[in-house]
Scaffold this motif. Structure first.
Motif, PDB file in Angstrom:
ATOM      1  N   CYS A   4     -27.384  -6.853  58.333  1.00 16.85           N
ATOM      2  CA  CYS A   4     -27.906  -5.995  57.270  1.00 16.85           C
ATOM      3  C   CYS A   4     -28.194  -4.595  57.814  1.00 16.85           C
ATOM      4  O   CYS A   4     -27.950  -3.590  57.162  1.00 16.85           O
ATOM      5  CB  CYS A   4     -29.192  -6.593  56.689  1.00 16.85           C
ATOM      6  SG  CYS A   4     -28.939  -8.167  55.850  1.00 16.85           S
ATOM      7  N   HIS A  30     -19.837  -8.738  53.518  1.00 17.27           N
ATOM      8  CA  HIS A  30     -21.286  -8.875  53.637  1.00 17.27           C
ATOM      9  C   HIS A  30     -21.953  -8.734  52.250  1.00 17.27           C
ATOM     10  O   HIS A  30     -22.841  -9.500  51.893  1.00 17.27           O
ATOM     11  CB  HIS A  30     -21.830  -7.826  54.601  1.00 17.27           C
ATOM     12  CG  HIS A  30     -23.304  -7.957  54.865  1.00 17.27           C
ATOM     13  ND1 HIS A  30     -23.815  -8.401  56.058  1.00 17.27           N
ATOM     14  CD2 HIS A  30     -24.382  -7.715  54.074  1.00 17.27           C
ATOM     15  CE1 HIS A  30     -25.141  -8.429  55.990  1.00 17.27           C
ATOM     16  NE2 HIS A  30     -25.511  -7.998  54.788  1.00 17.27           N
ATOM     17  N   CYS A  34     -24.817 -10.963  50.306  1.00 14.72           N
ATOM     18  CA  CYS A  34     -26.172 -10.466  50.548  1.00 14.72           C
ATOM     19  C   CYS A  34     -26.669  -9.608  49.396  1.00 14.72           C
ATOM     20  O   CYS A  34     -26.202  -8.488  49.187  1.00 14.72           O
ATOM     21  CB  CYS A  34     -26.217  -9.678  51.855  1.00 14.72           C
ATOM     22  SG  CYS A  34     -27.852  -9.070  52.255  1.00 14.72           S
ATOM     23  N   CYS A  37     -28.557  -6.201  50.619  1.00 10.00           N
ATOM     24  CA  CYS A  37     -27.693  -5.061  50.953  1.00 10.00           C
ATOM     25  C   CYS A  37     -26.971  -4.530  49.707  1.00 10.00           C
ATOM     26  O   CYS A  37     -26.706  -3.330  49.601  1.00 10.00           O
ATOM     27  CB  CYS A  37     -26.685  -5.437  52.042  1.00 10.00           C
ATOM     28  SG  CYS A  37     -27.466  -5.533  53.668  1.00 10.00           S
TER      29      CYS A  37
ATOM     30  N   TRP B 118     -33.139  -7.792  56.612  1.00 12.65           N
ATOM     31  CA  TRP B 118     -34.221  -7.042  55.960  1.00 12.65           C
ATOM     32  C   TRP B 118     -35.529  -7.820  56.078  1.00 12.65           C
ATOM     33  O   TRP B 118     -35.590  -9.000  55.779  1.00 12.65           O
ATOM     34  CB  TRP B 118     -33.916  -6.853  54.468  1.00 12.65           C
ATOM     35  CG  TRP B 118     -32.738  -5.987  54.189  1.00 12.65           C
ATOM     36  CD1 TRP B 118     -31.459  -6.392  53.978  1.00 12.65           C
ATOM     37  CD2 TRP B 118     -32.736  -4.563  54.083  1.00 12.65           C
ATOM     38  NE1 TRP B 118     -30.648  -5.304  53.750  1.00 12.65           N
ATOM     39  CE2 TRP B 118     -31.410  -4.168  53.804  1.00 12.65           C
ATOM     40  CE3 TRP B 118     -33.721  -3.575  54.198  1.00 12.65           C
ATOM     41  CZ2 TRP B 118     -31.041  -2.836  53.635  1.00 12.65           C
ATOM     42  CZ3 TRP B 118     -33.355  -2.249  54.019  1.00 12.65           C
ATOM     43  CH2 TRP B 118     -32.026  -1.896  53.756  1.00 12.65           C
TER      44      TRP B 118
END
Ligand SMILES: [Zn+2]
Lengths: 76, 215
Positions: A4, A30, A34, A37, B118
């Motif tokens: 990330c 990704h 995700c 993101c 994150w």
């Protein structure tokens, strides 16, 4: 697998289209997996759009009389 | 209007044509001159001199570059000369990188854990139109103020890239810095603005910090 953090660091280049095809593909992969993101990428893209439209609507001041006088010299 | 047509009409002293090119380029010229001279007042004078040179010397535009780049190049030369005369050093790399590394870039806590994930999810933004109101102000007002608060070098870069659509290499030549530095400054500028938009959205709910990656 790109992290990330890396996606975050490359988000602006991805938005600008200045990345190579391999990096682009890795980021796309990704993003498919995700949500975080994807949210960040959307923020980056919206920011770029807002900056563009804000700058595009900037008004120039009115043309200085000195410049108009210089322009008049050209008219014979 | 094509560059050739603009040139031809300026040769004839056409006021409408001049108003068009002036309106399109003047704000960016002032920003570039401010970055190069370090003074808004000097920048306005240099910009005026540039337009006088464009009007009186339009025949010299040979179409080797775009008309826009030609005008920017005239301004950059004049601004550099003026800065030298006034004993100001123009753009320095160390100066600009220092100016860019303000609070927004360095003091935020790390947003990622050790494995690069994150720590806290970024907020999901709704679609923000320029007119949408966030924390009592329209989005375009927030962006305008955020741009004004940037170092002058970043303002010029943002403007040349996002308004004038110049390539990083062209911007680098005008400012006398490396293309890599142009990109770094551009990233910092946009990241600061993103954070302010993010914060404007969280404000009604208690103003939490915006998450992003350090640059
Ligand atoms: Zn992610």
């Amino acid at each position: 697998m790109m992290s990330c953090r890396e996606v975050c660091e490359k988000a602006q280049d991805f938005t600008d289209g200045t990345l190579g095809p391999l990096s682009r593909a890795k980021i796309r992969l990704h993003l498919l997996m995700c949500r975080n993101c994807t949210g960040f990428m959307d923020q980056t893209q919206q920011t770029s759009r807002l900056i563009k439209s804000t700058l595009a609507h900037q008004k120039a001041s009115s043309v200085d009389p000195v410049l108009l006088a210089e322009l008049k010299k050209r008219k014979k | 209007m094509s560059d050739t047509e603009m040139r031809q009409r300026l040769v004839q002293g056409d006021e409408d044509a001049f108003a068009e090119i002036f309106g399109a380029l003047n704000p960016s010229l002032i920003r570039l001159a401010t970055a190069l001279t370090g003074s808004r007042a000097v920048a306005e004078e240099v910009t005026q001199e540039t337009w006088l040179a464009v009007i009186s010397g339009i025949e010299r535009f040979a179409g080797k570059s775009s008309l826009k780049n030609w005008v920017f190049a005239i301004l950059a030369n004049k601004a550099r000369t003026r800065a030298r005369q006034e004993g100001r050093t123009t753009v320095r790399l160390d100066h600009t990188s220092k100016a860019g590394s303000g609070d927004a870039d360095t003091t935020d806590p790390d947003s990622f854990d050790d494995s690069g994930r994150w720590r806290e999810p970024p907020m999901l933004w709704d679609e923000i139109t320029p007119e949408r109101t966030l924390a009592g102000r329209q989005a375009w007002e927030i962006v305008t103020d955020a741009i004004k608060a940037l170092p002058t070098m970043q303002q010029a870069i943002l403007d040349l890239v996002q308004r004038e659509n110049l390539a990083a290499a062209e911007v680098a030549t005008l400012l006398g810095i490396s293309p890599g530095n142009v990109r770094i400054q551009l990233h910092r500028a946009r990241e600061r603005i993103r954070r302010q938009l993010d914060q404007a959205q969280t404000e009604p709910h208690g103003g939490q910090k915006s998450h992003g990656c350090k640059k």
